[in-house]
Design a protein around this motif. Structure first.
Motif, short mmCIF file in Angstrom:
data_model
loop_
_atom_site.label_atom_id
_atom_site.label_comp_id
_atom_site.label_asym_id
_atom_site.label_seq_id
_atom_site.Cartn_x
_atom_site.Cartn_y
_atom_site.Cartn_z
N ALA A 194 0.89 -1.09 -0.06
CA ALA A 194 0.04 0.19 -0.07
C ALA A 194 0.86 1.50 -0.02
O ALA A 194 0.58 2.21 -0.81
CB ALA A 194 -1.07 0.05 1.25
N SER A 195 1.92 1.34 0.95
CA SER A 195 2.78 2.43 0.79
C SER A 195 3.39 2.52 -0.43
O SER A 195 3.93 3.81 -0.88
CB SER A 195 3.87 2.13 2.10
OG SER A 195 4.49 1.30 1.75
N LEU B 42 -8.70 8.88 0.96
CA LEU B 42 -9.14 7.95 2.11
C LEU B 42 -10.18 8.46 2.80
O LEU B 42 -10.99 7.65 3.17
CB LEU B 42 -7.91 8.51 3.31
CG LEU B 42 -8.05 8.09 4.60
CD1 LEU B 42 -8.09 6.37 4.55
CD2 LEU B 42 -7.15 8.27 5.67
N ARG B 43 -10.95 9.76 2.79
CA ARG B 43 -12.11 9.97 3.26
C ARG B 43 -13.31 9.34 2.29
O ARG B 43 -14.20 8.72 2.95
CB ARG B 43 -12.45 11.62 2.96
CG ARG B 43 -11.40 12.45 3.96
CD ARG B 43 -11.77 14.04 3.72
NE ARG B 43 -12.79 14.39 4.47
CZ ARG B 43 -13.22 15.68 4.00
NH1 ARG B 43 -12.96 16.42 3.21
NH2 ARG B 43 -14.25 16.32 4.47
N THR B 44 -12.73 9.10 1.20
CA THR B 44 -13.67 8.28 0.07
C THR B 44 -13.79 6.82 0.67
O THR B 44 -14.81 6.14 0.77
CB THR B 44 -13.10 8.49 -1.26
OG1 THR B 44 -13.59 9.70 -1.70
CG2 THR B 44 -14.29 7.47 -1.99
N GLN B 45 -12.59 6.23 0.87
CA GLN B 45 -12.57 4.88 1.52
C GLN B 45 -13.17 4.73 3.10
O GLN B 45 -13.86 3.70 2.95
CB GLN B 45 -10.95 4.30 1.45
CG GLN B 45 -10.32 4.21 0.06
CD GLN B 45 -11.22 3.15 -0.73
OE1 GLN B 45 -11.43 2.20 -0.14
NE2 GLN B 45 -11.13 3.35 -1.99
N ALA C 281 -2.42 8.12 2.89
CA ALA C 281 -2.28 7.62 1.63
C ALA C 281 -2.11 6.09 1.50
O ALA C 281 -2.68 5.44 0.78
CB ALA C 281 -1.08 8.42 0.50
N THR C 282 -1.46 5.74 2.29
CA THR C 282 -1.02 4.32 2.73
C THR C 282 -2.54 3.56 3.19
O THR C 282 -2.72 2.38 2.61
CB THR C 282 0.04 3.97 3.74
OG1 THR C 282 1.24 4.71 3.41
CG2 THR C 282 0.13 2.57 3.68
N ALA C 283 -3.06 4.08 3.95
CA ALA C 283 -4.46 3.52 4.70
C ALA C 283 -5.30 3.49 3.71
O ALA C 283 -5.90 2.56 3.30
CB ALA C 283 -5.03 4.50 5.70
N ALA C 284 -5.59 4.67 2.73
CA ALA C 284 -6.39 4.92 1.51
C ALA C 284 -6.18 3.49 0.43
O ALA C 284 -7.05 2.99 0.02
CB ALA C 284 -6.47 5.80 0.88
N GLN C 285 -4.72 3.29 0.34
CA GLN C 285 -4.42 2.09 -0.75
C GLN C 285 -4.85 0.89 -0.26
O GLN C 285 -5.18 0.05 -0.75
CB GLN C 285 -3.07 2.29 -1.04
CG GLN C 285 -2.61 3.64 -1.88
CD GLN C 285 -3.01 3.26 -3.48
OE1 GLN C 285 -3.68 2.14 -3.66
NE2 GLN C 285 -3.12 4.41 -4.12
N TYR C 286 -4.59 0.64 1.21
CA TYR C 286 -4.96 -0.58 1.87
C TYR C 286 -6.27 -0.80 1.99
O TYR C 286 -6.63 -2.02 1.37
CB TYR C 286 -4.36 -0.51 3.47
CG TYR C 286 -4.21 -1.97 3.86
CD1 TYR C 286 -3.39 -2.83 3.83
CD2 TYR C 286 -5.59 -2.36 4.68
CE1 TYR C 286 -3.41 -4.11 4.39
CE2 TYR C 286 -5.48 -3.86 5.14
CZ TYR C 286 -4.54 -4.58 5.06
OH TYR C 286 -4.49 -5.68 5.61
#
Length: 401
Positions: free
Chosen positions: A50-51, A74-77, A279-284
């Motif tokens: 993810a990172s 991230l807000r979207t996810q 950004a990492t959390a969003a990708q995860y």
């Protein structure tokens, strides 16, 4: 000359749990004291991927300053994550990203509490919340709980008597109580929020950590069924217990005016939560790995909770009582004094340390009327073998004269 510290610091003291950690340097000690997840369960490979994707796909967004409200992907996810749990009408602009849910609670304190305001919490509740609200001058009151969460009839009496600025609850596998607020009580709390026009703060860091049947929907999710209640709910979420506390990613969902005030206060404290972490959390979340991660931690923690329940019953017998948790990270227990055994958890903690095992006495978790016979034990970071050994050591400490 001493420094002229702010008078508000007179209302708080150092965390009793953090102070306890200073005693844990003894080799071979088994700790049931911490409130953090097991690092062995972190999806390191998933977070690494993810990172890397965050840096490859949008390096500017991941490494540059960002919006105080949060990184939009991230807000979207996070909105999608909450919608999957029944918050059906949530849009990204209805939440802000915080540096852990702890910051969300601090922002609520900053935006809502004037010195002398009454705030009602559960008794017991999350220690850092009591400290945070007192720092801003709140008169913190404790509403009694049982195995099914806060006792709603007593809570209503306290709302009428104290007219609080808000009510703070951890309804799903609370810290330290492990209690699960029933569906019926959740609906009654929503009705109370509307009836008395009082804000209810729902803190939900443990709701995804259930061991069997899923818990009732969050108070926020249920608000759609109680007309007029949504504007009286503030919901705090966190990735810390299900993904990684090191990311420091939390979120706050509330009515627009409160979110705007919280965002303004966040600008003063950290400008924004780490964009790289976001950004990492969003990708995860986008990767679809979260369901497998949750399945794994639910199974492991469920096994450990069962081992702790069985071991405590075997080693301490009727000298301890507790309700076996259905999720979360904690057991909340009470020493009964049966058979002339020790009943003071503070003294028991000292004996336990001598036997090489640690837990947290329950007194600091109460804002008022503390029960000195209570204690919190966490099964999260000890495997089944260590849990059994730790319980055996507790049995020796209990028998110590």
């Amino acid at each position: 000359m001493p420094l002229p510290f702010a008078k508000r610091l007179d209302n708080v003291e150092t965390s009793a749990i953090r102070e306890l950690f200073k005693l844990l340097g003894k080799p071979g000690i088994i700790s049931f004291a911490g409130g953090f997840p097991d690092s062995a369960m972190f999806d390191v490979e998933g977070l690494r991927e993810a990172s890397q994707r965050a840096l490859q796909e949008e390096p500017g967004g991941a490494l540059q300053y960002g919006a105080t409200e949060g990184y939009e992907p991230l807000r979207t996810q996070l909105a999608a994550f909450e919608r999957s749990k029944g918050v059906t009408d949530l849009e990204p602009h209805q939440l802000i990203v915080t540096t852990g849910s702890q910051q969300a609670l601090d922002l609520l304190g900053k935006t809502l509490i004037d010195p002398g305001d009454k705030v009602i919490v559960e008794g017991p509740t999350f220690l850092a919340t009591i400290q945070c609200f007192r720092l801003y001058g709140a008169d913190v009151q404790s509403a009694p709980i049982d195995a099914h969460g806060v006792q709603v009839d007593k809570l209503e009496e306290m709302i009428k008597a104290h007219k609080p600025k808000f009510v703070y609850l951890i309804p799903t596998f609370g810290n330290p109580s492990g209690a699960l607020l029933s569906l019926e009580r959740r609906k009654k709390i929503l009705a109370l929020a509307v009836k008395y026009q009082v804000l209810v703060v729902e803190d939900d860091p443990y709701g995804d950590l259930y061991f069997g049947e899923a818990p009732p929907p969050s108070i926020l999710a249920l608000s759609k069924d109680v007309p007029g209640s949504r504007e009286w709910i503030a919901h705090c979420g966190s990735m810390s217990k299900v993904l990684s506390p090191g990311l420091r990613v939390g979120w706050l969902i509330a009515q627009p005016e409160l979110l705007a005030k919280a965002t303004m206060c966040k600008q003063f404290s950290d400008a924004h939560t780490s964009t790289f972490a976001q950004a990492t959390a969003a990708q995860y979340l986008k990767s679809g790995r979260m369901p497998a991660t949750l399945k794994n931690v639910r199974q492991k923690y469920g096994e450990r909770a069962k081992a702790m329940a069985d071991s405590l019953r075997k080693e301490l017998g009727d000298a301890i009582e507790f309700t076996e948790p259905q999720g979360g990270l904690f057991f909340w227990a009470r020493l009964t004094g049966a058979g002339g055994k020790i009943k003071d958890a503070g003294e028991f903690a000292k004996r336990a340390i001598e036997q090489g095992v640690a837990f947290v006495p329950g007194t600091p978790f109460f804002a008022k009327d503390a029960d000195p016979s209570t204690l919190r034990l966490s099964f999260a970071t000890a495997d089944v073998a260590k849990i059994r050994e730790g319980a055996a050591r507790l049995g020796l400490a209990l028998s110590q004269r």
